[in-house]
Motif scaffolding. Structure first.
Motif, PDB file in Angstrom:
ATOM      1  N   GLY A 115       0.806  -1.211   0.000  1.00  0.00           N
ATOM      2  CA  GLY A 115       0.000   0.000   0.000  1.00  0.00           C
ATOM      3  C   GLY A 115       0.842   1.265   0.000  1.00  0.00           C
ATOM      4  O   GLY A 115       0.379   2.321   0.432  1.00  0.00           O
ATOM      5  N   GLN A 402      -1.332  -5.835  -0.230  1.00  0.00           N
ATOM      6  CA  GLN A 402      -1.578  -4.530  -0.829  1.00  0.00           C
ATOM      7  C   GLN A 402      -0.430  -4.215  -1.780  1.00  0.00           C
ATOM      8  O   GLN A 402       0.728  -4.505  -1.492  1.00  0.00           O
ATOM      9  CB  GLN A 402      -1.680  -3.456   0.254  1.00  0.00           C
ATOM     10  CG  GLN A 402      -2.878  -3.637   1.167  1.00  0.00           C
ATOM     11  CD  GLN A 402      -3.025  -2.482   2.124  1.00  0.00           C
ATOM     12  OE1 GLN A 402      -3.482  -1.401   1.763  1.00  0.00           O
ATOM     13  NE2 GLN A 402      -2.637  -2.703   3.367  1.00  0.00           N
ATOM     14  N   LYS A 419      -2.626   2.841  -1.975  1.00  0.00           N
ATOM     15  CA  LYS A 419      -3.634   2.240  -1.103  1.00  0.00           C
ATOM     16  C   LYS A 419      -4.996   2.184  -1.777  1.00  0.00           C
ATOM     17  O   LYS A 419      -5.335   3.024  -2.609  1.00  0.00           O
ATOM     18  CB  LYS A 419      -3.730   3.023   0.202  1.00  0.00           C
ATOM     19  CG  LYS A 419      -2.508   2.885   1.103  1.00  0.00           C
ATOM     20  CD  LYS A 419      -2.720   3.583   2.425  1.00  0.00           C
ATOM     21  CE  LYS A 419      -1.527   3.407   3.350  1.00  0.00           C
ATOM     22  NZ  LYS A 419      -1.723   4.076   4.647  1.00  0.00           N
ATOM     23  N   THR A 420      -5.783   1.185  -1.360  1.00  0.00           N
ATOM     24  CA  THR A 420      -7.151   1.095  -1.857  1.00  0.00           C
ATOM     25  C   THR A 420      -7.984   2.282  -1.371  1.00  0.00           C
ATOM     26  O   THR A 420      -7.783   2.794  -0.264  1.00  0.00           O
ATOM     27  CB  THR A 420      -7.805  -0.220  -1.402  1.00  0.00           C
ATOM     28  OG1 THR A 420      -9.162  -0.257  -1.874  1.00  0.00           O
ATOM     29  CG2 THR A 420      -7.812  -0.353   0.109  1.00  0.00           C
ATOM     30  N   LYS A 421      -8.908   2.700  -2.198  1.00  0.00           N
ATOM     31  CA  LYS A 421      -9.842   3.766  -1.818  1.00  0.00           C
ATOM     32  C   LYS A 421     -10.974   3.223  -0.950  1.00  0.00           C
ATOM     33  O   LYS A 421     -11.738   3.998  -0.375  1.00  0.00           O
ATOM     34  CB  LYS A 421     -10.444   4.406  -3.071  1.00  0.00           C
ATOM     35  CG  LYS A 421      -9.420   5.013  -4.015  1.00  0.00           C
ATOM     36  CD  LYS A 421     -10.107   5.504  -5.277  1.00  0.00           C
ATOM     37  CE  LYS A 421      -9.102   6.045  -6.289  1.00  0.00           C
ATOM     38  NZ  LYS A 421      -9.764   6.440  -7.561  1.00  0.00           N
ATOM     39  N   ARG A 423     -11.248   1.197   1.953  1.00  0.00           N
ATOM     40  CA  ARG A 423     -10.634   0.567   3.113  1.00  0.00           C
ATOM     41  C   ARG A 423     -11.622  -0.294   3.883  1.00  0.00           C
ATOM     42  O   ARG A 423     -11.283  -1.398   4.337  1.00  0.00           O
ATOM     43  CB  ARG A 423     -10.060   1.657   4.031  1.00  0.00           C
ATOM     44  CG  ARG A 423      -9.198   1.136   5.156  1.00  0.00           C
ATOM     45  CD  ARG A 423      -7.832   0.748   4.642  1.00  0.00           C
ATOM     46  NE  ARG A 423      -7.112  -0.087   5.584  1.00  0.00           N
ATOM     47  CZ  ARG A 423      -5.907  -0.572   5.344  1.00  0.00           C
ATOM     48  NH1 ARG A 423      -5.307  -0.321   4.195  1.00  0.00           N
ATOM     49  NH2 ARG A 423      -5.297  -1.331   6.231  1.00  0.00           N
ATOM     50  N   ARG A 424     -12.835   0.191   4.050  1.00  0.00           N
ATOM     51  CA  ARG A 424     -13.829  -0.545   4.839  1.00  0.00           C
ATOM     52  C   ARG A 424     -14.148  -1.886   4.182  1.00  0.00           C
ATOM     53  O   ARG A 424     -14.193  -2.923   4.852  1.00  0.00           O
ATOM     54  CB  ARG A 424     -15.093   0.303   4.983  1.00  0.00           C
ATOM     55  CG  ARG A 424     -16.153  -0.318   5.877  1.00  0.00           C
ATOM     56  CD  ARG A 424     -17.252   0.686   6.197  1.00  0.00           C
ATOM     57  NE  ARG A 424     -18.329   0.088   6.958  1.00  0.00           N
ATOM     58  CZ  ARG A 424     -19.396  -0.485   6.414  1.00  0.00           C
ATOM     59  NH1 ARG A 424     -19.530  -0.514   5.086  1.00  0.00           N
ATOM     60  NH2 ARG A 424     -20.341  -1.019   7.175  1.00  0.00           N
ATOM     61  N   GLU A 427     -11.167  -4.307   4.559  1.00  0.00           N
ATOM     62  CA  GLU A 427     -11.043  -4.896   5.891  1.00  0.00           C
ATOM     63  C   GLU A 427     -12.118  -5.949   6.126  1.00  0.00           C
ATOM     64  O   GLU A 427     -11.854  -6.994   6.739  1.00  0.00           O
ATOM     65  CB  GLU A 427     -11.112  -3.804   6.958  1.00  0.00           C
ATOM     66  CG  GLU A 427      -9.940  -2.837   6.958  1.00  0.00           C
ATOM     67  CD  GLU A 427      -8.610  -3.499   7.276  1.00  0.00           C
ATOM     68  OE1 GLU A 427      -8.625  -4.624   7.852  1.00  0.00           O
ATOM     69  OE2 GLU A 427      -7.553  -2.921   6.952  1.00  0.00           O
TER      70      GLU A 427
END
Length: 560
Positions: A115, A402, A419-421, A423-424, A427
């Motif tokens: 990430g 990542q 990083k991924t946009k 995140r929620r 996870e």
């Protein structure tokens, strides 16, 4: 005269060099120095972990005529056996009062986390920055030292050939004895380097090495013989992006046609070297299996017959989202991966196994943060894994990483942030995999009663000892007792966690085992374990079973 090789560790899509693995780079560099005329006894090798634990090793570096640092991580990882070198430690080596050179995948940039975007380090304190190949640079450094000539300065750009590797690889085998994990080191063995595809995956650094440059079977076997002669018993045929592409047959299309005859010959000749304890593989392109199923199956059958148990064939799915696959030039779609998983299950999940490990199982890699990713991507990934569960297929492990972004790769022009946009969603997907996929799959792959042989005890974690087989993607074994480290034990599985199994040493001496260990035997409560301890010592297993018949189903793992 003394030359020091510092191993800061490497981790690439095709090469792992974090303990217990020892990479090709450091061995090749040692062999190249020998080829240049440097005596073996004048070549000093140390890992960065040894430098941390034994500060006196810094003195050896200061006194060396040349110091060669090998490092670089281009895929993210979590490691039990060692900790990769930090930026501050790299700078400290560059500031040593002697000639210093740095090479390896660090030439592509420096980062230690997924990430993130790799940064270019300021390496001006080093006399030589190796943007070419470290082993060839080592040869030139060694030749200059032997001849009393000026050492190379600035940037070293030359690249080696597979023929050069065949020559120096056996010469560098001696260096393994200086590794702090020895004799429990596993050596990566290269078949070829470079990417075989016309359209490279957007994130991958393997394309930087160009088209495949293949070693000879004879050269590979001679290297294994040399390593075996130095006491190495653990090998992974791993330094290639696709084992099925080695010496491939002519074929049209994106994917090489496997050459089962050559692959069979390679593995047969390696197994004939001696009593090899581990012979595993790394990296299988599922697209090759889909494009050439007959040849792939034959090659995989040869591998599954000749490798050692617990082997893993990792597939880079990366994403089950068609748009992510398209935008990042990924290798194969989910149906292609599923087909490949079925093929490996058919040739590697032998039904006639007793209580040991499956011979060869697939692994699946996901990569988060790729262009085209949306919230729905994670649902598609989940649906793919649900289908694997529903169809009763076996998968050894799922890796969720990542992306690391390196300049020069296509993704570097496609994204600003690694990083991924989402995140929620990421996870939630990761949590679902660990709880709803990994745990039931662990129970399928390592059912209670499975014996995992020669588990190397590597670390303590509270009241537990953590250990692994020495191999490719070995399962983590948690033994609920603090045992001496760097010993090997056989362990029988008695329970499961999301990413590990709970194991007991087998055979377990009931007259000596703690209440805690005894209470982990299936069907034995803490109270019963206490009762067993109070009735000790037992003169025979028969006496033990007569007094505690609930141990009958576990008796093959007990002794008195």
């Amino acid at each position: 005269m003394k030359v020091a090789i510092v191993d800061g560790y490497v981790d690439e899509p095709t090469c792992l060099g974090v303990p217990p693995f020892i990479s090709t780079y450091v061995r090749y560099c040692a062999g190249a120095l020998v080829k240049a005329g440097i005596p073996q006894e004048a070549i000093y090798y140390t890992t960065v972990d040894q430098l941390r634990r034994e500060p006196e090793r810094w003195k050896a570096l200061k006194e060396a005529d040349a110091v060669l640092l090998i490092t670089g991580m281009t895929v993210p990882g979590r490691y039990l056996g060692g900790r990769p070198i930090t930026k501050e430690e790299i700078e400290r080596i560059g500031e040593l009062p002697t000639y210093t050179a740095i090479g390896g995948p660090v030439k592509f940039g420096f980062t230690l986390k997924g990430g993130t975007r790799a940064e270019s380090l300021n390496l001006e304190s080093f006399n030589l920055f190796i943007s070419g190949d470290p082993e060839l640079a080592a040869f030139h450094i060694g030749r200059a030292l032997v001849g009393g000539e000026a050492l190379p300065e600035g940037e070293f750009t030359l690249k080696r050939s597979a023929r050069f590797v065949d020559e120096v690889a056996p010469l560098g085998a001696f260096i393994v004895k200086q590794h702090f994990y020895y004799p429990f080191v596993i050596c990566e063995v290269e078949t070829f380097r470079g990417c075989e595809r016309r359209h490279h995956c957007s994130y991958c650094t393997e394309a930087f090495y160009g088209k495949p440059d293949e070693r000879s079977v004879e050269g590979i076997v001679k290297e294994v013989e040399a390593l075996y002669g130095e006491g190495v018993r653990y090998f992974r045929i791993g330094r290639q992006p696709n084992i099925l592409g080695f010496k491939a047959l002519p074929a049209e299309g994106e994917f090489p046609k496997p050459n089962p005859k050559v692959i069979r010959e390679l593995f047969e000749r390696i197994r004939s070297v001696g009593e090899i304890k581990t012979l595993h593989i790394d990296n299988v392109n599922a697209g090759t299996i889909k494009a050439h199923p007959a040849e792939s199956r034959e090659a995989l059958e040869a591998i599954a017959r000749l490798d050692t148990e617990g082997d893993v064939a990792p597939f880079g799915l990366e994403s089950a989202d068609p748009e992510v696959i398209r935008r990042n030039f990924l290798k194969v779609d989910p149906e292609g991966i599923k087909f490949a998983v079925k093929v490996v299950n058919e040739v590697g999940a032998f039904k006639e196994r007793e209580n040991g490990l499956y011979k060869l199982l697939p692994g699946i890699n996901f990569l988060v943060g790729l262009p085209g990713e949306t919230k729905k991507t994670f649902q598609k990934n989940r649906e793919f894994l649900e289908a694997i569960l529903d169809e009763g297929l076996l998968v050894r492990r799922v890796n969720i990483r990542q992306v690391m972004v390196f300049e020069g790769t296509p993704i570097a022009e496609m994204v600003k942030r690694a990083k991924t946009k989402h995140r929620r969603e990421f996870e939630k997907f990761k949590e679902w995999v660990r709880e709803q996929f990994d745990l039931p799959m662990m129970r399928r792959v390592f059912p209670v009663g499975t014996v995992i042989r020669e588990v190397l005890l590597e670390a303590h974690d509270g009241g537990h000892t953590l250990g692994r087989q020495i191999g490719s993607y070995p399962v983590l074994v948690r033994i609920p007792e603090q045992l001496p480290l760097f010993k090997t034990v056989n362990a029988v599985v008695v329970g499961h966690r999301e990413r590990s199994v709970i194991g007991l040493p087998t055979p377990l001496n009931v007259n000596e085992a703690s209440v805690k260990l005894l209470s982990f035997i299936p069907g034995i409560s803490r109270k019963t374990a206490s009762d067993i301890v109070l009735r000790r010592p037992f003169k025979s297993k028969e006496e033990l079973l007569k007094l505690f018949p609930q141990l009958e189903s576990f008796k093959e793992h007990l002794t008195v």
